[in-house]
Design an enzyme around this catalytic site. Structure first.
Site, PDB file in Angstrom:
ATOM      1  N   GLY A  15       1.085  -0.920   0.183  1.00 48.22           N
ATOM      2  CA  GLY A  15      -0.182  -0.117  -0.349  1.00 48.22           C
ATOM      3  C   GLY A  15       0.573   1.103  -0.069  1.00 48.22           C
ATOM      4  N   THR A  18      -0.001   7.642   4.492  1.00 47.48           N
ATOM      5  CA  THR A  18       0.470   9.164   3.865  1.00 47.48           C
ATOM      6  C   THR A  18       2.605   9.341   3.447  1.00 47.48           C
ATOM      7  OG1 THR A  18      -0.817   9.375   5.402  1.00 47.48           O
ATOM      8  CG2 THR A  18      -0.034  11.461   5.919  1.00 47.48           C
ATOM      9  N   TYR A  19       3.037   9.055   4.125  1.00 45.05           N
ATOM     10  CA  TYR A  19       4.426   9.352   4.521  1.00 45.05           C
ATOM     11  C   TYR A  19       4.935   8.171   2.953  1.00 45.05           C
ATOM     12  CZ  TYR A  19       3.039  12.134   7.994  1.00 45.05           C
ATOM     13  OH  TYR A  19       2.470  12.282   9.432  1.00 45.05           O
ATOM     14  N   GLY A  20       4.630   7.288   2.381  1.00 49.54           N
ATOM     15  CA  GLY A  20       5.511   6.593   1.450  1.00 49.54           C
ATOM     16  C   GLY A  20       4.718   5.443   1.092  1.00 49.54           C
ATOM     17  N   VAL A  21       5.545   3.992   0.931  1.00 51.91           N
ATOM     18  CA  VAL A  21       5.548   3.443   0.813  1.00 51.91           C
ATOM     19  C   VAL A  21       5.000   2.076   1.123  1.00 51.91           C
ATOM     20  CG1 VAL A  21       5.929   1.233  -1.283  1.00 51.91           C
ATOM     21  CG2 VAL A  21       6.274   3.393  -1.548  1.00 51.91           C
ATOM     22  N   VAL A  22       4.199   1.129   0.856  1.00 53.63           N
ATOM     23  CA  VAL A  22       4.791   0.431   2.452  1.00 53.63           C
ATOM     24  C   VAL A  22       4.918  -0.965   2.232  1.00 53.63           C
ATOM     25  CG1 VAL A  22       3.329  -0.428   5.017  1.00 53.63           C
ATOM     26  CG2 VAL A  22       2.994   1.438   3.622  1.00 53.63           C
ATOM     27  N   ASP A 136      -4.315  12.639  13.288  1.00 49.89           N
ATOM     28  CA  ASP A 136      -4.528  12.468  11.753  1.00 49.89           C
ATOM     29  C   ASP A 136      -5.310  11.119  11.710  1.00 49.89           C
ATOM     30  OD1 ASP A 136      -5.253  12.464   9.482  1.00 49.89           O
ATOM     31  OD2 ASP A 136      -3.482  11.825   8.960  1.00 49.89           O
TER      32      ASP A 136
END
EC number: 2.7.11.22
Length: 298
Positions: A15, A18-22, A136
């Site tokens: 996935g 918010t901050y980058g790729v997982v 958030d």
């Protein structure tokens, strides 16, 4: 202080947060039994400056959070000056996808809503007791494990990295769960920003749709006002000090919450009302919410 990237074997991309790729990955460190972990690559706004030391300090504090209702942060990998990976407990389902998997005309069920709410309130209360805000909270970062228990993800990342206006994928970060003091430009905010979000998520689990779904900051504010009435100094004395508050805002009358969320019993409505109090000073704390009569056996 930080681990090595070679300790983790990437399996697949699962996935984009918010901050980058997982990534789904295997933890190859001795004694970990090759457990599956979530490897989050943090993309930082200012690529040229590297990872701020303040961010590293903030994130290090999160390793100390150990609670059943919080996704564990196992390791921090600072592979070079510009890249940061966070290694979390792996859970493959979030509340948003969980809700999408149940037909729209079916309720989640009062017992499930109550269980998830209890776990959410307890997880938030634990973090607040450690002076960490989420800022958030949304269904996308509430994760559900294989036993059907809810855990909070992405806790404390907002303070370390800021809440971007857009995710790194340029998708707009949702405003639907954002507290009115933040929407109205307040810079001094506290634990109430998270309890407001709990209220929004509570209503959404009951109604199967977001209670306030604005597509801009002003639209979001007005969506809230249309349901809860336009706030004024009498009910929220400090509202006049918020930079974006205007006395000329349209005046809407408050709706009856039991008509807005018809499936909730009177105790549930009372809890929702206390979570969605305009004045953050009057908003119920997560700790108090977890012992609200709504959770007692009826």
């Amino acid at each position: 202080m930080s681990g090595e990237l070679a300790n983790y074997k990437r399996l697949e991309k699962v996935g984009e947060g918010t901050y980058g790729v997982v990534y789904k990955a295997l933890d190859l460190r001795p004694g970990q039994g090759q457990r599956v972990v979530a490897l989050k690559k943090i993309r930082l706004e200012s690529e040229d400056e590297g990872v701020p030391s303040t961010a590293i300090r903030e994130i290090s504090l999160l390793k100390e959070l150990k609670d059943d209702n919080i996704v564990r942060l196992y390791d921090i990998v600072h592979s070079d000056a510009h890249k940061l990976y966070l290694v979390f407990e792996f859970l493959d389902l979030d509340l948003k996808r969980y809700m999408e998997g149940i037909p729209k005309d079916q309720p989640l069920g009062a017992d499930i809503v109550k269980k998830f709410m209890m776990q959410l309130c307890k997880g938030i209360a634990y973090c607040h007791s450690h002076r960490i805000l989420h800022r958030d909270l949304k269904p996308q970062n509430l994760l559900i494990n294989k036993d059907g228990n809810l855990k909070l993800g992405d806790f404390g990342l907002a303070r370390a990295f800021g809440v971007p206006l857009r995710a790194y994928t340029h998708e707009i970060v949702t405003l639907w769960y954002r507290a009115p003091e933040v929407l109205l430009g307040g810079k001094q905010y506290s634990t109430g920003v998270d309890t407001w979000s709990i209220g929004c998520i509570f209503a959404e689990m009951c109604n199967r749709k977001p209670i306030f779904s604005g597509d801009s900051e002003i639209d979001q504010i007005f969506k809230i006002f249309r349901v809860l009435g336009t706030p004024n100094e009498a009910i929220w004395p400090d509202i006049v000090y918020l930079p974006d508050f205007k006395p000329s805002f349209p005046q809407w009358r408050r709706k009856d919450l039991s008509q807005v969320v018809p499936s909730l019993d009177p105790r549930g409505i009372d809890l929702l009302d206390k979570l969605l109090a305009y004045d953050p000073i009057n908003r119920i704390s997560a700790r108090r919410a977890a012992i609200h009569p709504y959770f007692q056996e009826s």
